[in-house]
Design an enzyme around this catalytic site. Sequence first.
Site, PDB file in Angstrom:
ATOM      1  N   GLU A 134      37.093   3.813  12.464  1.00 57.92           N
ATOM      2  CA  GLU A 134      36.053   4.128  13.439  1.00 57.92           C
ATOM      3  C   GLU A 134      36.420   3.648  14.848  1.00 57.92           C
ATOM      4  O   GLU A 134      37.116   2.649  15.011  1.00 57.92           O
ATOM      5  CB  GLU A 134      34.723   3.485  13.009  1.00 57.92           C
ATOM      6  CG  GLU A 134      34.161   4.134  11.753  1.00 57.92           C
ATOM      7  CD  GLU A 134      32.821   3.549  11.311  1.00 57.92           C
ATOM      8  OE1 GLU A 134      32.039   4.297  10.719  1.00 57.92           O
ATOM      9  OE2 GLU A 134      32.560   2.361  11.554  1.00 57.92           O
ATOM     10  N   CYS A 176      36.140   1.303  22.339  1.00 55.09           N
ATOM     11  CA  CYS A 176      36.448   0.174  21.464  1.00 55.09           C
ATOM     12  C   CYS A 176      37.265   0.725  20.301  1.00 55.09           C
ATOM     13  O   CYS A 176      36.791   1.573  19.546  1.00 55.09           O
ATOM     14  CB  CYS A 176      35.124  -0.432  20.986  1.00 55.09           C
ATOM     15  SG  CYS A 176      35.358  -1.734  19.784  1.00 55.09           S
ATOM     16  N   CYS A 195      40.263  -5.112   7.401  1.00 53.32           N
ATOM     17  CA  CYS A 195      40.743  -6.343   8.035  1.00 53.32           C
ATOM     18  C   CYS A 195      40.878  -7.424   6.966  1.00 53.32           C
ATOM     19  O   CYS A 195      39.986  -7.570   6.130  1.00 53.32           O
ATOM     20  CB  CYS A 195      39.769  -6.806   9.114  1.00 53.32           C
ATOM     21  SG  CYS A 195      40.310  -8.323   9.947  1.00 53.32           S
ATOM     22  N   CYS A 209      36.079 -12.684   7.941  1.00 56.27           N
ATOM     23  CA  CYS A 209      35.016 -13.447   8.594  1.00 56.27           C
ATOM     24  C   CYS A 209      33.715 -13.096   7.869  1.00 56.27           C
ATOM     25  O   CYS A 209      33.456 -11.938   7.576  1.00 56.27           O
ATOM     26  CB  CYS A 209      34.928 -13.099  10.082  1.00 56.27           C
ATOM     27  SG  CYS A 209      36.468 -13.429  10.941  1.00 56.27           S
ATOM     28  N   CYS A 221      31.048 -10.284   9.129  1.00 59.96           N
ATOM     29  CA  CYS A 221      31.556  -9.023   9.672  1.00 59.96           C
ATOM     30  C   CYS A 221      31.698  -7.962   8.579  1.00 59.96           C
ATOM     31  O   CYS A 221      32.295  -8.231   7.528  1.00 59.96           O
ATOM     32  CB  CYS A 221      32.907  -9.296  10.340  1.00 59.96           C
ATOM     33  SG  CYS A 221      33.788  -7.803  10.823  1.00 59.96           S
ATOM     34  N   CYS A 225      29.280  -4.337  17.512  1.00 58.63           N
ATOM     35  CA  CYS A 225      30.318  -5.277  17.093  1.00 58.63           C
ATOM     36  C   CYS A 225      30.095  -5.730  15.661  1.00 58.63           C
ATOM     37  O   CYS A 225      28.999  -6.157  15.305  1.00 58.63           O
ATOM     38  CB  CYS A 225      30.273  -6.521  17.962  1.00 58.63           C
ATOM     39  SG  CYS A 225      31.100  -6.336  19.502  1.00 58.63           S
TER      40      CYS A 225
HETATM   41  N1  SAH Z   1      38.982  -8.659  14.978  1.00 58.02           N
HETATM   42  C1  SAH Z   1      38.765  -9.044  16.306  1.00 58.02           C
HETATM   43  C2  SAH Z   1      37.885  -8.056  17.037  1.00 58.02           C
HETATM   44  C3  SAH Z   1      36.560  -7.940  16.338  1.00 58.02           C
HETATM   45  S1  SAH Z   1      35.099  -7.317  16.963  1.00 58.02           S
HETATM   46  C4  SAH Z   1      38.113 -10.407  16.354  1.00 58.02           C
HETATM   47  O1  SAH Z   1      37.594 -10.835  15.362  1.00 58.02           O
HETATM   48  O2  SAH Z   1      38.138 -11.011  17.416  1.00 58.02           O
HETATM   49  C5  SAH Z   1      34.627  -8.227  18.344  1.00 58.02           C
HETATM   50  C6  SAH Z   1      33.710  -9.418  18.096  1.00 58.02           C
HETATM   51  O3  SAH Z   1      32.583  -9.113  17.262  1.00 58.02           O
HETATM   52  C7  SAH Z   1      34.426 -10.566  17.432  1.00 58.02           C
HETATM   53  O4  SAH Z   1      34.168 -11.709  18.172  1.00 58.02           O
HETATM   54  C8  SAH Z   1      33.759 -10.647  16.080  1.00 58.02           C
HETATM   55  O5  SAH Z   1      33.812 -11.917  15.545  1.00 58.02           O
HETATM   56  C9  SAH Z   1      32.362 -10.208  16.415  1.00 58.02           C
HETATM   57  N2  SAH Z   1      31.561  -9.805  15.268  1.00 58.02           N
HETATM   58  C10 SAH Z   1      31.953  -9.528  14.011  1.00 58.02           C
HETATM   59  N3  SAH Z   1      30.897  -9.199  13.252  1.00 58.02           N
HETATM   60  C11 SAH Z   1      29.804  -9.256  14.053  1.00 58.02           C
HETATM   61  C12 SAH Z   1      28.418  -8.992  13.860  1.00 58.02           C
HETATM   62  N4  SAH Z   1      27.964  -8.575  12.701  1.00 58.02           N
HETATM   63  N5  SAH Z   1      27.592  -9.137  14.913  1.00 58.02           N
HETATM   64  C13 SAH Z   1      28.055  -9.512  16.125  1.00 58.02           C
HETATM   65  N6  SAH Z   1      29.355  -9.760  16.360  1.00 58.02           N
HETATM   66  C14 SAH Z   1      30.225  -9.641  15.346  1.00 58.02           C
HETATM   67 FE1  SF4 Z   2      38.477  -9.042  11.066  1.00 56.92          FE
HETATM   68 FE2  SF4 Z   2      35.865  -8.802  11.444  1.00 56.92          FE
HETATM   69 FE3  SF4 Z   2      37.001 -11.213  11.499  1.00 56.92          FE
HETATM   70 FE4  SF4 Z   2      37.464  -9.501  13.497  1.00 56.92          FE
HETATM   71  S1  SF4 Z   2      35.478 -10.407  12.957  1.00 56.92           S
HETATM   72  S2  SF4 Z   2      38.990 -10.752  12.416  1.00 56.92           S
HETATM   73  S3  SF4 Z   2      37.443  -7.547  12.360  1.00 56.92           S
HETATM   74  S4  SF4 Z   2      36.898  -9.846   9.709  1.00 56.92           S
END
Ligand code: SAH
Ligand code: SF4
Length: 350
Positions: free
Chosen positions: A89, A102, A109, A113, A116, A330
């Site tokens: 996406e 974006c 991934c 985390c 996420c 995000c």
């Molecule tokens: N993988 C990269 C980019 C991810 S998306 C990273 O983790 O940095 C960008 C941001 O959204 C990251 O800081 C991630 O931690 C955050 N994120 C992930 N899940 C989220 C959620 N459910 N609500 C808000 N932010 C979230």
């Molecule tokens: Fe991967 Fe989601 Fe963690 Fe970003 S926030 S590193 S996309 S698991």
Amino acid sequence: MSRAKEFVPEVEQVLKSRGEPAYRLGQVYNALCSGLARDWEEATSLPKSLRAALQEEAPAAVLELTQLSRATDGTRKYLFKTHDGHLIETVMIPEKDRRTVCISTQVGCPMACRFCATGLLGIKRNLKAREIAEQVFVAARDVAPERISNVVVMGMGEPMLNYKELMLALKVLNDREGFGLAARHIAVSTSGLVDKIRRFSDEPEQFHLAISLHTPFEEERKEIMPVASRHSIAELMDAACYYVETTRRKLFFEYTLLAGVNDQPRHVEALAELLDHPLYHLNLLRFNWTDTGYAATSKPEAKEFLNYARELGLSATLRPSRGQDIDAACGQLAARDLRPQRATIPLVRI
Ligand code: SAH
Ligand code: SF4
């Protein structure tokens, strides 16, 4: 033309086998990255017979756009299918004077985390540079005659785990003969892989960097981000310091507010100590709903967190969430194509 060679090696093969003159590779690269061709018939600078040969052997589009969703706030989400059947996406966020895309760098991934949606999927594979850059090309076609002003690598995947293809894609996006977007308008977000942060700091282009911090406390970070067991916060901050000292650019720390987890005054106080550098900026965002058991800090509480952070001297902002009604915010990207379809508009050829 070395970038074109790396970016479209299949095309180069076709050109070579046909004995085409050397400048053709540049024309093809230009047709893709600047002309945004998705069908070689659109590349009218190329001879007809070459277009036909490329059509057969090296298609102009590597991603198939299978769905386009539109949120009430104007955010658009593109669902793509890769040649081997994976779904990824991409999101386009329109603002007053900006159009930000974006993009994703991996199918799923592996960083897991806890909050996420992408992290729940696990990892299928890395995307190729062409697949990464093409997401921007499609969004650019979609918004034309407006232009894409910013690219953020904040979609699916941990970009630093796909470093080589990521950098090639970004260089093509930045290249004057490629997509031509200024490096300062391109930002990468990482969950905090310290070696790659250092390597990124040494790149000649002025790409921006964001680090997902999410809590200033070691044990808490381990609980919500498994990567924290690999690199301590002290190691992460060393790498952060290396980045700002080397580049003299601002460094963004992403901080998703999770109700009752990382949104207390003690977090602000510890952040004020940890992020004590004029080039550090704290980017707060409220948790976007995912089926992970976490909840969002309320808007007034998030505001309070922001105000307290500013009071303690931090440079900080609270980012509005966009595209929630189409799961485009995000952390919500999971390419779940089985979800009931909402606000889907008929597929137009873009
Ligand atoms: N993988 C990269 C980019 C991810 S998306 C990273 O983790 O940095 C960008 C941001 O959204 C990251 O800081 C991630 O931690 C955050 N994120 C992930 N899940 C989220 C959620 N459910 N609500 C808000 N932010 C979230
Ligand atoms: Fe991967 Fe989601 Fe963690 Fe970003 S926030 S590193 S996309 S698991």
